[in-house]
Motif scaffolding. Structure first.
Motif, PDB file in Angstrom:
ATOM      1  N   ASN A 106       0.830  -1.205   0.000  1.00 24.38           N
ATOM      2  CA  ASN A 106       0.000   0.000   0.000  1.00 24.38           C
ATOM      3  C   ASN A 106       0.865   1.257   0.000  1.00 24.38           C
ATOM      4  O   ASN A 106       2.083   1.196  -0.101  1.00 24.38           O
ATOM      5  CB  ASN A 106      -0.939   0.008   1.209  1.00 24.38           C
ATOM      6  CG  ASN A 106      -0.196  -0.061   2.523  1.00 24.38           C
ATOM      7  OD1 ASN A 106       0.996   0.189   2.564  1.00 24.38           O
ATOM      8  ND2 ASN A 106      -0.890  -0.402   3.595  1.00 24.38           N
ATOM      9  N   ILE A 107       0.216   2.392   0.147  1.00 24.55           N
ATOM     10  CA  ILE A 107       0.903   3.681   0.087  1.00 24.55           C
ATOM     11  C   ILE A 107       1.879   3.872   1.252  1.00 24.55           C
ATOM     12  O   ILE A 107       2.867   4.572   1.115  1.00 24.55           O
ATOM     13  CB  ILE A 107      -0.134   4.833   0.001  1.00 24.55           C
ATOM     14  CG1 ILE A 107       0.523   6.136  -0.431  1.00 24.55           C
ATOM     15  CG2 ILE A 107      -0.846   5.023   1.315  1.00 24.55           C
ATOM     16  CD1 ILE A 107       0.932   6.160  -1.873  1.00 24.55           C
ATOM     17  N   ASP A 108       1.610   3.248   2.388  1.00 17.70           N
ATOM     18  CA  ASP A 108       2.502   3.397   3.545  1.00 17.70           C
ATOM     19  C   ASP A 108       3.898   2.839   3.259  1.00 17.70           C
ATOM     20  O   ASP A 108       4.906   3.422   3.657  1.00 17.70           O
ATOM     21  CB  ASP A 108       1.907   2.708   4.774  1.00 17.70           C
ATOM     22  CG  ASP A 108       0.606   3.346   5.218  1.00 17.70           C
ATOM     23  OD1 ASP A 108       0.468   4.578   5.024  1.00 17.70           O
ATOM     24  OD2 ASP A 108      -0.261   2.625   5.742  1.00 17.70           O
ATOM     25  N   LEU A 109       3.946   1.706   2.566  1.00 12.59           N
ATOM     26  CA  LEU A 109       5.239   1.124   2.206  1.00 12.59           C
ATOM     27  C   LEU A 109       5.982   2.024   1.223  1.00 12.59           C
ATOM     28  O   LEU A 109       7.196   2.220   1.338  1.00 12.59           O
ATOM     29  CB  LEU A 109       5.043  -0.271   1.616  1.00 12.59           C
ATOM     30  CG  LEU A 109       6.313  -1.054   1.276  1.00 12.59           C
ATOM     31  CD1 LEU A 109       7.192  -1.206   2.510  1.00 12.59           C
ATOM     32  CD2 LEU A 109       5.952  -2.414   0.735  1.00 12.59           C
ATOM     33  N   LEU A 110       5.256   2.620   0.257  1.00 12.89           N
ATOM     34  CA  LEU A 110       5.876   3.550  -0.685  1.00 12.89           C
ATOM     35  C   LEU A 110       6.439   4.758   0.049  1.00 12.89           C
ATOM     36  O   LEU A 110       7.557   5.196  -0.222  1.00 12.89           O
ATOM     37  CB  LEU A 110       4.869   3.992  -1.742  1.00 12.89           C
ATOM     38  CG  LEU A 110       5.364   5.031  -2.750  1.00 12.89           C
ATOM     39  CD1 LEU A 110       6.547   4.488  -3.538  1.00 12.89           C
ATOM     40  CD2 LEU A 110       4.248   5.443  -3.677  1.00 12.89           C
ATOM     41  N   LYS A 111       5.694   5.312   0.992  1.00  8.01           N
ATOM     42  CA  LYS A 111       6.172   6.460   1.781  1.00  8.01           C
ATOM     43  C   LYS A 111       7.432   6.092   2.551  1.00  8.01           C
ATOM     44  O   LYS A 111       8.378   6.874   2.614  1.00  8.01           O
ATOM     45  CB  LYS A 111       5.092   6.935   2.748  1.00  8.01           C
ATOM     46  CG  LYS A 111       3.975   7.686   2.093  1.00  8.01           C
ATOM     47  CD  LYS A 111       2.945   8.113   3.120  1.00  8.01           C
ATOM     48  CE  LYS A 111       1.768   8.794   2.466  1.00  8.01           C
ATOM     49  NZ  LYS A 111       0.725   9.148   3.439  1.00  8.01           N
ATOM     50  N   ALA A 112       7.449   4.901   3.140  1.00  5.48           N
ATOM     51  CA  ALA A 112       8.634   4.453   3.873  1.00  5.48           C
ATOM     52  C   ALA A 112       9.837   4.344   2.961  1.00  5.48           C
ATOM     53  O   ALA A 112      10.947   4.725   3.332  1.00  5.48           O
ATOM     54  CB  ALA A 112       8.347   3.121   4.561  1.00  5.48           C
ATOM     55  N   ARG A 113       9.652   3.828   1.737  1.00  4.74           N
ATOM     56  CA  ARG A 113      10.745   3.709   0.783  1.00  4.74           C
ATOM     57  C   ARG A 113      11.266   5.073   0.350  1.00  4.74           C
ATOM     58  O   ARG A 113      12.453   5.277   0.180  1.00  4.74           O
ATOM     59  CB  ARG A 113      10.318   2.930  -0.462  1.00  4.74           C
ATOM     60  CG  ARG A 113      10.034   1.466  -0.244  1.00  4.74           C
ATOM     61  CD  ARG A 113      11.284   0.612  -0.189  1.00  4.74           C
ATOM     62  NE  ARG A 113      12.177   0.781  -1.300  1.00  4.74           N
ATOM     63  CZ  ARG A 113      12.262  -0.001  -2.352  1.00  4.74           C
ATOM     64  NH1 ARG A 113      11.476  -1.027  -2.450  1.00  4.74           N
ATOM     65  NH2 ARG A 113      13.149   0.250  -3.302  1.00  4.74           N
ATOM     66  N   LEU A 114      10.340   6.040   0.143  1.00  8.27           N
ATOM     67  CA  LEU A 114      10.743   7.386  -0.262  1.00  8.27           C
ATOM     68  C   LEU A 114      11.554   8.060   0.826  1.00  8.27           C
ATOM     69  O   LEU A 114      12.556   8.711   0.548  1.00  8.27           O
ATOM     70  CB  LEU A 114       9.518   8.236  -0.603  1.00  8.27           C
ATOM     71  CG  LEU A 114       8.863   7.934  -1.939  1.00  8.27           C
ATOM     72  CD1 LEU A 114       7.577   8.708  -2.075  1.00  8.27           C
ATOM     73  CD2 LEU A 114       9.794   8.269  -3.075  1.00  8.27           C
ATOM     74  N   VAL A 115      11.145   7.925   2.073  1.00  9.37           N
ATOM     75  CA  VAL A 115      11.866   8.540   3.183  1.00  9.37           C
ATOM     76  C   VAL A 115      13.235   7.879   3.338  1.00  9.37           C
ATOM     77  O   VAL A 115      14.243   8.555   3.537  1.00  9.37           O
ATOM     78  CB  VAL A 115      11.052   8.432   4.488  1.00  9.37           C
ATOM     79  CG1 VAL A 115      11.882   8.848   5.690  1.00  9.37           C
ATOM     80  CG2 VAL A 115       9.794   9.283   4.383  1.00  9.37           C
ATOM     81  N   ALA A 116      13.294   6.584   3.200  1.00  8.62           N
ATOM     82  CA  ALA A 116      14.564   5.856   3.348  1.00  8.62           C
ATOM     83  C   ALA A 116      15.525   6.212   2.203  1.00  8.62           C
ATOM     84  O   ALA A 116      16.742   6.266   2.408  1.00  8.62           O
ATOM     85  CB  ALA A 116      14.313   4.352   3.365  1.00  8.62           C
ATOM     86  N   ALA A 117      15.000   6.461   1.011  1.00 10.21           N
ATOM     87  CA  ALA A 117      15.854   6.745  -0.134  1.00 10.21           C
ATOM     88  C   ALA A 117      16.439   8.163  -0.091  1.00 10.21           C
ATOM     89  O   ALA A 117      17.449   8.432  -0.704  1.00 10.21           O
ATOM     90  CB  ALA A 117      15.074   6.569  -1.431  1.00 10.21           C
ATOM     91  N   SER A 118      15.789   9.074   0.627  1.00  9.16           N
ATOM     92  CA  SER A 118      16.306  10.444   0.653  1.00  9.16           C
ATOM     93  C   SER A 118      17.398  10.656   1.620  1.00  9.16           C
ATOM     94  O   SER A 118      18.067  10.149   2.207  1.00  9.16           O
ATOM     95  CB  SER A 118      15.286  11.479   1.012  1.00  9.16           C
ATOM     96  OG  SER A 118      14.018  11.099   1.120  1.00  9.16           O
TER      97      SER A 118
END
Length: 67
Positions: free
Chosen positions: A55-67
């Motif tokens: 879901n969107i929560d996993l995508l948000k976690a990936r975006l934060v981790a990638a920055s």
């Protein structure tokens, strides 16, 4: 361009010739969209990797981790 128009890269040379103004501007202007395009590419790559996943929560976690 004249020499390239009769070689294996003729379609590339034709594209450069038809977009001459844009190519000249890209080589002479002091600014670039490179930083913006890089961020957009990074976001699209992450979205492609996440397609079909939880879901969107996993995508948000990936975006934060990638920055």
């Amino acid at each position: 361009l004249d020499e390239a128009a009769t070689s294996e890269i003729a379609s590339f040379a034709c594209g450069l010739a038809s977009d001459h103004a844009a190519v000249a501007a890209a080589l002479t202007e002091p600014w670039s969209n490179g930083q913006t395009e890089g961020q957009i590419n990074r976001l699209k790559t992450l979205k492609r990797q996440m397609y079909g996943r939880v879901n969107i929560d996993l995508l948000k976690a990936r975006l934060v981790a990638a920055s």
